[in-house]
Design a protein around this motif. Structure first.
Motif, PDB file in Angstrom:
ATOM      1  N   GLY B 126     -33.434  -8.412  33.418  1.00  0.00           N
ATOM      2  CA  GLY B 126     -33.439  -9.658  32.600  1.00  0.00           C
ATOM      3  C   GLY B 126     -32.245 -10.025  31.738  1.00  0.00           C
ATOM      4  O   GLY B 126     -32.121 -11.151  31.514  1.00  0.00           O
ATOM      5  N   ASP B 127     -31.331  -9.013  31.582  1.00  0.00           N
ATOM      6  CA  ASP B 127     -30.565  -9.401  30.675  1.00  0.00           C
ATOM      7  C   ASP B 127     -29.135 -10.168  31.432  1.00  0.00           C
ATOM      8  O   ASP B 127     -28.335 -10.767  31.117  1.00  0.00           O
ATOM      9  CB  ASP B 127     -29.470  -8.194  30.091  1.00  0.00           C
ATOM     10  CG  ASP B 127     -30.532  -7.441  29.241  1.00  0.00           C
ATOM     11  OD1 ASP B 127     -31.336  -8.216  28.761  1.00  0.00           O
ATOM     12  OD2 ASP B 127     -30.463  -6.281  28.966  1.00  0.00           O
ATOM     13  N   ASN B 128     -29.410  -9.865  32.893  1.00  0.00           N
ATOM     14  CA  ASN B 128     -28.085 -10.638  33.640  1.00  0.00           C
ATOM     15  C   ASN B 128     -28.680 -11.870  33.862  1.00  0.00           C
ATOM     16  O   ASN B 128     -29.744 -12.333  34.538  1.00  0.00           O
ATOM     17  CB  ASN B 128     -28.240  -9.549  34.960  1.00  0.00           C
ATOM     18  CG  ASN B 128     -27.261 -10.057  35.863  1.00  0.00           C
ATOM     19  OD1 ASN B 128     -26.568 -11.319  35.788  1.00  0.00           O
ATOM     20  ND2 ASN B 128     -26.606  -9.238  36.683  1.00  0.00           N
ATOM     21  N   MET B 129     -27.917 -12.867  33.603  1.00  0.00           N
ATOM     22  CA  MET B 129     -28.295 -14.412  33.654  1.00  0.00           C
ATOM     23  C   MET B 129     -28.378 -14.590  35.269  1.00  0.00           C
ATOM     24  O   MET B 129     -29.127 -15.552  35.551  1.00  0.00           O
ATOM     25  CB  MET B 129     -27.207 -15.234  32.964  1.00  0.00           C
ATOM     26  CG  MET B 129     -25.708 -14.895  33.621  1.00  0.00           C
ATOM     27  SD  MET B 129     -24.524 -15.263  32.195  1.00  0.00           S
ATOM     28  CE  MET B 129     -23.028 -14.415  32.684  1.00  0.00           C
ATOM     29  N   TRP B 132     -31.615 -14.580  37.030  1.00  0.00           N
ATOM     30  CA  TRP B 132     -32.624 -15.569  36.700  1.00  0.00           C
ATOM     31  C   TRP B 132     -32.468 -16.763  37.702  1.00  0.00           C
ATOM     32  O   TRP B 132     -33.313 -17.299  38.410  1.00  0.00           O
ATOM     33  CB  TRP B 132     -32.604 -16.026  35.243  1.00  0.00           C
ATOM     34  CG  TRP B 132     -33.187 -15.036  34.370  1.00  0.00           C
ATOM     35  CD1 TRP B 132     -32.391 -14.163  33.815  1.00  0.00           C
ATOM     36  CD2 TRP B 132     -34.294 -14.593  34.063  1.00  0.00           C
ATOM     37  NE1 TRP B 132     -33.232 -13.253  33.217  1.00  0.00           N
ATOM     38  CE2 TRP B 132     -34.402 -13.543  33.055  1.00  0.00           C
ATOM     39  CE3 TRP B 132     -35.484 -15.250  34.403  1.00  0.00           C
ATOM     40  CZ2 TRP B 132     -35.549 -13.047  32.579  1.00  0.00           C
ATOM     41  CZ3 TRP B 132     -36.883 -14.746  33.785  1.00  0.00           C
ATOM     42  CH2 TRP B 132     -36.795 -13.579  33.035  1.00  0.00           C
ATOM     43  N   VAL B 182     -33.497 -20.259  31.643  1.00  0.00           N
ATOM     44  CA  VAL B 182     -33.461 -19.042  31.179  1.00  0.00           C
ATOM     45  C   VAL B 182     -32.307 -18.368  31.360  1.00  0.00           C
ATOM     46  O   VAL B 182     -31.386 -17.724  30.529  1.00  0.00           O
ATOM     47  CB  VAL B 182     -34.668 -18.244  31.721  1.00  0.00           C
ATOM     48  CG1 VAL B 182     -34.449 -16.670  31.223  1.00  0.00           C
ATOM     49  CG2 VAL B 182     -35.925 -18.724  31.539  1.00  0.00           C
ATOM     50  N   TYR B 185     -29.602 -19.752  29.100  1.00  0.00           N
ATOM     51  CA  TYR B 185     -29.724 -19.411  27.818  1.00  0.00           C
ATOM     52  C   TYR B 185     -29.166 -17.802  27.651  1.00  0.00           C
ATOM     53  O   TYR B 185     -28.534 -17.655  26.623  1.00  0.00           O
ATOM     54  CB  TYR B 185     -31.576 -19.224  27.460  1.00  0.00           C
ATOM     55  CG  TYR B 185     -31.757 -18.472  26.299  1.00  0.00           C
ATOM     56  CD1 TYR B 185     -31.473 -19.101  24.886  1.00  0.00           C
ATOM     57  CD2 TYR B 185     -32.171 -17.252  26.242  1.00  0.00           C
ATOM     58  CE1 TYR B 185     -31.698 -18.295  23.760  1.00  0.00           C
ATOM     59  CE2 TYR B 185     -32.476 -16.696  25.116  1.00  0.00           C
ATOM     60  CZ  TYR B 185     -32.361 -17.354  23.774  1.00  0.00           C
ATOM     61  OH  TYR B 185     -32.635 -16.497  22.687  1.00  0.00           O
ATOM     62  N   LYS B 186     -29.504 -16.999  28.550  1.00  0.00           N
ATOM     63  CA  LYS B 186     -29.199 -15.528  28.759  1.00  0.00           C
ATOM     64  C   LYS B 186     -27.439 -15.548  28.815  1.00  0.00           C
ATOM     65  O   LYS B 186     -26.792 -14.664  28.386  1.00  0.00           O
ATOM     66  CB  LYS B 186     -29.348 -14.936  29.822  1.00  0.00           C
ATOM     67  CG  LYS B 186     -30.960 -14.704  30.001  1.00  0.00           C
ATOM     68  CD  LYS B 186     -31.248 -13.387  29.128  1.00  0.00           C
ATOM     69  CE  LYS B 186     -32.940 -13.305  28.933  1.00  0.00           C
ATOM     70  NZ  LYS B 186     -33.210 -12.199  28.359  1.00  0.00           N
ATOM     71  N   CYS B 187     -26.782 -16.628  29.136  1.00  0.00           N
ATOM     72  CA  CYS B 187     -25.482 -16.740  29.314  1.00  0.00           C
ATOM     73  C   CYS B 187     -24.947 -16.786  28.079  1.00  0.00           C
ATOM     74  O   CYS B 187     -23.886 -15.703  27.520  1.00  0.00           O
ATOM     75  CB  CYS B 187     -24.962 -17.952  30.038  1.00  0.00           C
ATOM     76  SG  CYS B 187     -23.380 -18.197  29.910  1.00  0.00           S
ATOM     77  N   THR B 189     -26.444 -15.511  25.150  1.00  0.00           N
ATOM     78  CA  THR B 189     -26.633 -14.160  24.503  1.00  0.00           C
ATOM     79  C   THR B 189     -25.642 -12.949  24.944  1.00  0.00           C
ATOM     80  O   THR B 189     -25.268 -12.201  24.384  1.00  0.00           O
ATOM     81  CB  THR B 189     -28.249 -13.625  24.564  1.00  0.00           C
ATOM     82  OG1 THR B 189     -28.492 -13.715  26.055  1.00  0.00           O
ATOM     83  CG2 THR B 189     -29.004 -14.262  23.868  1.00  0.00           C
ATOM     84  N   HIS B 190     -25.372 -13.098  26.505  1.00  0.00           N
ATOM     85  CA  HIS B 190     -24.526 -12.461  26.879  1.00  0.00           C
ATOM     86  C   HIS B 190     -23.098 -12.270  26.513  1.00  0.00           C
ATOM     87  O   HIS B 190     -22.628 -11.265  26.339  1.00  0.00           O
ATOM     88  CB  HIS B 190     -24.607 -12.656  28.504  1.00  0.00           C
ATOM     89  CG  HIS B 190     -23.527 -11.761  29.688  1.00  0.00           C
ATOM     90  ND1 HIS B 190     -24.071 -10.566  29.852  1.00  0.00           N
ATOM     91  CD2 HIS B 190     -22.397 -12.167  29.930  1.00  0.00           C
ATOM     92  CE1 HIS B 190     -22.983 -10.171  30.650  1.00  0.00           C
ATOM     93  NE2 HIS B 190     -22.017 -10.923  30.683  1.00  0.00           N
TER      94      HIS B 190
END
Lengths: 265, 196
Positions: B126-129, B132, B182, B185-187, B189-190
């Protein structure tokens, strides 16, 4: 194809739904697989770290035992023999014992022997601090600080807000913390050129905090000398072994400061 | 989401961002033309080529470097195929049911290549943008493949059937865009984690 009784639109819809479900389950299994693999790797790494910690613990333990043995041997054997030698010199009275040269010789020999006895005692105490074993960390650190204060090399101010906790610390933990503080003081005297140092013991939420600071020239926390230095590596391995963590304050060109956090449970 | 995090976007994500901008503008033109009662089926040829271009470019950054030139070659070949198909094969008022599924299958292949590569990564899925974004693309293209193939049959279907099918298609499309969101969005936080 047009002649078959099947409804092509329903077939397309079914095909779409089927593929959708296939893709979703494929992704689901792939995610589960990857995360499971990750967990296994983390578990394996954790086990490796634990194993290394155990090895480190064994090394430190045998090192301490060896220090204790050498310290005791020095104190008991060498110390006693030298004291015997002093006694012998004192008792030996040759003819013409009032000779000035003889008396000078006896006096200087006794002074040298006294110095050797004192040095042997200091070395054996350093190797295996008996105070630490019998009176706890606070007493041992105080004793060490007093010796340094008396030498005039450094003025150390010790603030102890965790008296009872320090008395009850298990011996491996107190030994590790004592060695760390000893190393820090050693670094301050040898490298920093500081005139003052502070050691504060505090306790919060089942954790012992030790703040150490000096007013020397300081050192950058990420400099190669700090990372590669034997002293800092010793500190790190000792703290790692008792699950304690440390943080060196950012370099400001003024003084060195380190905060140690040691879990008590 | 992408616009908000634009300065954090990596190169592949910027490609997806511009693909979305293109896709949105294209659909707008399409709607305007429909409002003026124009046939828009032939426009899909252009869309197919550009969609394939963007997605191939995206995967060329994610997949193993040694396949990058092959992917660029695939873009050229596919573009030629689309032009030939439009000029000589499916040149009536109909959808490009030969080229669009081929493009989709190639992209699905790229996507699966990415998944197989990703299986060895030491990171939470899930942490890898990119995971998704890839899921969104794979889900949409694979699920809509049947529709791409049979879309010319659907032209003759009743309004009711068409509505059901397009609603299904649109639902999957919304799901794709949600997964993209998503990813974008993860980008951020990453990036925040990596600046520590």
């Amino acid at each position: 194809m047009q002649n078959t009784p099947d409804n092509i639109y329903i077939l397309v819809l079914l095909g779409m739904t089927g593929t959708f479900l296939l893709v979703v389950s494929f992704i689901f299994f792939s995610v589960r697989n990857q995360n499971r693999l990750l967990k296994q790797r983390q578990k394996f790494q954790q086990a490796q770290i634990e194993h290394q910690k155990e090895l480190l613990g064994a090394v430190i333990e045998s090192q301490e035992a060896e220090r204790k043995r050498i310290g005791q041997d020095l104190h008991d054997d060498v110390g006693t023999t030298i004291s015997g030698l002093r006694l012998l010199i004192e008792m030996f009275k040759p003819t013409g014992g009032d000779d000035k040269n003889y008396q000078d010789f006896t006096q200087s020999t006794k002074t040298i022997i006294d110095k050797i006895v004192k040095d042997v005692r200091n070395i054996s105490h350093n190797l295996s601090p008996t105070t630490l074993r019998y009176y706890g960390l606070a007493a041992a650190v105080t004793e060490h600080c007093t010796i340094i204060n008396q030498s005039g090399k450094l003025q150390i101010a010790l603030v102890n807000n965790a008296e009872k906790t320090l008395e009850e610390l298990p011996l491996p933990t107190s030994t590790a913390l004592y060695r760390v503080l000893e190393e820090l003081l050693n670094n301050t005297i040898k490298h920093s050129g500081a005139s003052k140092a502070n050691i504060d013991f505090n306790i919060t939420d089942y954790k012992l905090y030790i703040d150490y600071a000096d007013n020397g020239k300081g050192v950058s926390a990420d400099s190669a000398s700090v990372k590669k230095g034997m002293g800092m590596q010793n500190i790190e391995s000792r703290l790692l072994n008792i699950n304690a963590i440390y943080a060196i304050s950012p370099y400001s060109g003024k003084g060195f400061s380190i905060k140690i956090e040691c879990p008590l449970a | 989401m992408a616009l908000k995090n634009y300065r954090f976007l990596t190169k592949p994500l910027k490609i997806i961002f511009w693909f979305l901008i293109f896709s949105g503008s294209f659909n707008l033109v399409n709607l305007i033309l429909i409002a003026f009662h124009q046939y828009t089926a032939h426009l899909l040829n252009i869309y197919t080529v550009i969609e394939f271009f963007f997605l191939s470019l995206y995967y060329s950054y994610l997949n193993v470097k040694k396949y990058r030139n092959l992917m660029y070659m695939a873009i050229v070949i596919f573009t030629i195929l689309c032009i030939v198909n439009y000029l000589f094969v499916q040149n009536k008022i109909e959808f490009n049911t030969y080229t669009r599924p081929v493009g989709a299958i190639v992209i699905i292949f790229y996507s699966l290549m990415y998944v197989s590569q990703q299986n060895n990564e030491e990171q939470n899925w899930g942490d890898n943008m990119y995971n998704w974004i890839n899921t969104g693309i794979l889900l949409y293209l694979a699920s809509s493949l049947f529709m791409f193939i049979f879309i010319n049959y659907l032209l003759n279907a009743g309004q009711h059937i068409n509505r059901i099918l397009w609603a299904t298609h649109d639902t999957i499309l919304i799901l794709e865009y949600l997964l993209f969101a998503v990813g974008f969005y993860k980008c951020k936080t990453h990036q925040t984690i990596s600046t520590y």
